[in-house]
Design an enzyme around this catalytic site. Structure first.
Site, PDB file in Angstrom:
ATOM      1  N   TYR A 135     -13.152  -4.015   3.413  1.00  0.00           N
ATOM      2  CA  TYR A 135     -12.901  -2.452   2.976  1.00  0.00           C
ATOM      3  C   TYR A 135     -12.816  -1.485   1.896  1.00  0.00           C
ATOM      4  O   TYR A 135     -13.313  -0.771   1.655  1.00  0.00           O
ATOM      5  CB  TYR A 135     -10.991  -2.201   2.552  1.00  0.00           C
ATOM      6  CG  TYR A 135     -10.154  -2.112   3.991  1.00  0.00           C
ATOM      7  CD1 TYR A 135     -10.622  -2.778   5.408  1.00  0.00           C
ATOM      8  CD2 TYR A 135      -9.559  -1.262   4.218  1.00  0.00           C
ATOM      9  CE1 TYR A 135      -9.743  -2.576   6.813  1.00  0.00           C
ATOM     10  CE2 TYR A 135      -8.682  -1.224   5.327  1.00  0.00           C
ATOM     11  CZ  TYR A 135      -8.724  -1.319   6.429  1.00  0.00           C
ATOM     12  OH  TYR A 135      -8.600  -1.954   7.559  1.00  0.00           O
ATOM     13  N   LYS A 186     -11.263 -16.841   8.785  1.00  0.00           N
ATOM     14  CA  LYS A 186     -12.543 -17.420  10.101  1.00  0.00           C
ATOM     15  C   LYS A 186     -13.589 -18.158   8.697  1.00  0.00           C
ATOM     16  O   LYS A 186     -14.318 -17.838   9.315  1.00  0.00           O
ATOM     17  CB  LYS A 186     -12.957 -16.143  10.181  1.00  0.00           C
ATOM     18  CG  LYS A 186     -14.378 -16.048  11.473  1.00  0.00           C
ATOM     19  CD  LYS A 186     -13.341 -16.382  12.473  1.00  0.00           C
ATOM     20  CE  LYS A 186     -14.874 -16.807  13.670  1.00  0.00           C
ATOM     21  NZ  LYS A 186     -13.777 -17.083  14.784  1.00  0.00           N
ATOM     22  N   ASP A 218      -9.062 -15.462  15.331  1.00  0.00           N
ATOM     23  CA  ASP A 218      -8.696 -15.711  16.533  1.00  0.00           C
ATOM     24  C   ASP A 218      -7.558 -16.372  17.188  1.00  0.00           C
ATOM     25  O   ASP A 218      -6.637 -15.630  18.206  1.00  0.00           O
ATOM     26  CB  ASP A 218     -10.313 -15.760  17.359  1.00  0.00           C
ATOM     27  CG  ASP A 218     -10.985 -17.120  17.022  1.00  0.00           C
ATOM     28  OD1 ASP A 218     -10.385 -18.101  15.825  1.00  0.00           O
ATOM     29  OD2 ASP A 218     -11.631 -17.964  17.936  1.00  0.00           O
ATOM     30  N   ASP A 242      -5.018  -6.168   8.265  1.00  0.00           N
ATOM     31  CA  ASP A 242      -4.841  -5.147   8.671  1.00  0.00           C
ATOM     32  C   ASP A 242      -4.316  -5.425  10.877  1.00  0.00           C
ATOM     33  O   ASP A 242      -3.963  -4.454  11.359  1.00  0.00           O
ATOM     34  CB  ASP A 242      -6.008  -3.949   8.644  1.00  0.00           C
ATOM     35  CG  ASP A 242      -5.567  -3.244   9.808  1.00  0.00           C
ATOM     36  OD1 ASP A 242      -4.782  -2.115   9.292  1.00  0.00           O
ATOM     37  OD2 ASP A 242      -7.030  -2.380  10.063  1.00  0.00           O
ATOM     38  N   ASP A 246      -0.351  -4.980  12.534  1.00  0.00           N
ATOM     39  CA  ASP A 246      -0.217  -4.638  14.161  1.00  0.00           C
ATOM     40  C   ASP A 246       0.222  -5.030  15.047  1.00  0.00           C
ATOM     41  O   ASP A 246       0.862  -3.985  15.848  1.00  0.00           O
ATOM     42  CB  ASP A 246      -1.653  -3.233  14.680  1.00  0.00           C
ATOM     43  CG  ASP A 246      -1.924  -1.952  13.636  1.00  0.00           C
ATOM     44  OD1 ASP A 246      -0.828  -2.034  12.713  1.00  0.00           O
ATOM     45  OD2 ASP A 246      -2.587  -0.717  14.664  1.00  0.00           O
TER      46      ASP A 246
HETATM   47  C1  IPM Z   1      -3.298   0.696   7.395  1.00  0.00           C
HETATM   48  C2  IPM Z   1      -4.078   1.853   8.116  1.00  0.00           C
HETATM   49  C3  IPM Z   1      -5.260   1.820   6.916  1.00  0.00           C
HETATM   50  C4  IPM Z   1      -6.014   0.723   7.065  1.00  0.00           C
HETATM   51  C5  IPM Z   1      -5.998   2.936   7.155  1.00  0.00           C
HETATM   52  C6  IPM Z   1      -4.977   4.829   7.900  1.00  0.00           C
HETATM   53  C7  IPM Z   1      -6.722   3.312   6.311  1.00  0.00           C
HETATM   54  O1  IPM Z   1      -4.111   1.388   9.017  1.00  0.00           O
HETATM   55  O2  IPM Z   1      -1.718   0.825   6.552  1.00  0.00           O
HETATM   56  O3  IPM Z   1      -3.059  -0.715   8.265  1.00  0.00           O
HETATM   57  O4  IPM Z   1      -6.738   0.191   7.522  1.00  0.00           O
HETATM   58  O5  IPM Z   1      -5.466  -0.022   6.061  1.00  0.00           O
HETATM   59 MG    MG Z   2      -3.932  -0.567   9.816  1.00  0.00          MG
END
Ligand code: IPM
Ligand code: MG
Length: 351
Positions: A135, A186, A218, A242, A246
């Site tokens: 990042y 990884k 993975d 990240d 999710d």
């Molecule tokens: C998160 C989001 C952010 C990230 C974006 C909005 C920059 O997806 O907080 O997970 O990738 O960290």
């Molecule tokens: Mg995110």
């Protein structure tokens, strides 16, 4: 106690408004001031993180953050995009420790995309490193390579101290839980993450009471949907964290339920729902404010040292779910479907 409230874009203003009501209702005399961030700040001030917003955050004890982003900003040059407001805040305050709990409430197990017997009782904590990795690594960009062709590139990098401090966060967090940490990398392919594995293993020598395992990312992605309850604390880098967080959110039924904390070494933190700005439902009053309300609870606990009020807020959320209140994302037949504001009302009543 002072909180900087940064509502941001999309559903951000609607959901933070409900969290602000909940904080006020606690009667702790917490002072809250608002400032723009993301696309809203770009529209007002030509910058997704204006100096005045940083100054407000510096004068505060914590940040309550909504969400940023929207399709109208996607074609702006990268430094002007809403997401940069958030990434710069994380970097500016060195908010390296990102805590993303994924809890399955009994009432919502049915809303999971997995069978409820796989997710029932799940209580997982993803600890994501937030200020380094691909990042932030330099160099990055698009260049003309030796063959005269255009190529895009980013740099994955981690220093030893960056890995050490997040590993310590994970082992310490595990002490208050089931004492199990799984470090995700990884290492079979990437040098940076072999180094990550080596450093985490070394830090573990000081935490003999904690069980440490390692898993390739993975496989971790697969195990999360195969048997998520095998995990207690997962610690991983910025990008893998990240993605996996999710994924973990879906186990719980709705991404609209998951709070997060991003904390620095001094305990200063930014608290935000893990979901985004959801431009498709913005302004419709249907967004679920519970992730932001639960983020406010984390704020009270981690940055203000207010453990009892934090628990009150969490208990109130459990209660509204038990009483059958549901926003559209978690609704089911027989429940009381409510809008964003009515969900806030229900939490206040439960408090
Ligand atoms: C998160 C989001 C952010 C990230 C974006 C909005 C920059 O997806 O907080 O997970 O990738 O960290
Ligand atoms: Mg995110």
């Amino acid at each position: 106690m002072k909180i900087a409230v940064l509502p941001g874009d999309g559903i951000g203003p609607e959901i933070t408004a409900q969290a602000v009501r909940v904080i006020n209702a606690l009667g702790l005399g917490i002072e809250m001031s608002q400032a723009p961030v993301g696309g809203a700040a770009y529209d007002q001030a030509g910058d997704p993180l204006p100096a005045a917003t940083i100054e407000l955050c510096e004068r505060s004890d914590a940040i309550l953050f909504g969400s940023v982003g929207g399709p109208q900003y996607d074609t702006l040059p990268r430094p002007m995009r809403p997401e940069q407001g958030l990434l710069r805040l994380r970097k500016h305050f060195d908010l390296y420790a990102n805590l993303r709990p994924a809890i399955v409430y009994p009432e919502l197990a049915h809303a999971s995309s997995l069978k409820s017997e796989i997710v029932a009782g799940l209580d997982l904590l993803i600890i994501r490193e937030l200020t380094s990795d691909i990042y932030f690594g330099q160099p990055r960009g698009v260049r003309i390579n030796e063959s005269g062709e255009r190529e895009g590139f980013d740099t994955m990098r981690y220093t030893e101290s960056e890995i050490r401090r997040i590993a310590i966060t994970a082992f310490q967090a595990a002490r208050g839980r089931s004492r199990k940490v799984c470090s995700v990398d990884k290492a079979n392919v990437l040098e940076t993450t072999q180094f990550w594995r080596d450093v985490v293993t070394d830090v573990h020598k000081d935490f003999a009471d904690i069980e440490l395992s390692h898993m390739y990312v993975d496989n971790a992605a697969m195990q999360l949907v195969r048997n998520p309850r095998q995990f207690d604390v997962i610690v991983t880098g910025n990008m893998f964290g990240d993605i996996l967080s999710d994924e973990a959110s879906m186990l719980t039924g709705s991404i609209g339920m998951l709070p997060s904390a991003s904390i620095n070494a001094k305990g200063f933190g930014l608290y935000e729902p893990i979901h985004g700005s959801a431009p498709d439902i913005a302004g419709k009053r249907i967004a679920n404010p519970l992730a932001t309300i639960l983020s406010a609870a984390m704020l009270l606990r981690h940055s203000l040292g207010q453990e009892a009020p934090a628990r009150r807020v969490e208990a109130a959320v459990r209660k509204v779910l038990a009483h059958g209140f549901r926003t559209a994302d978690i609704t089911e037949p027989g429940c009381k479907q409510v809008d964003t504001v009515a969900m806030g009302d229900a939490v206040l009543a439960a408090l």
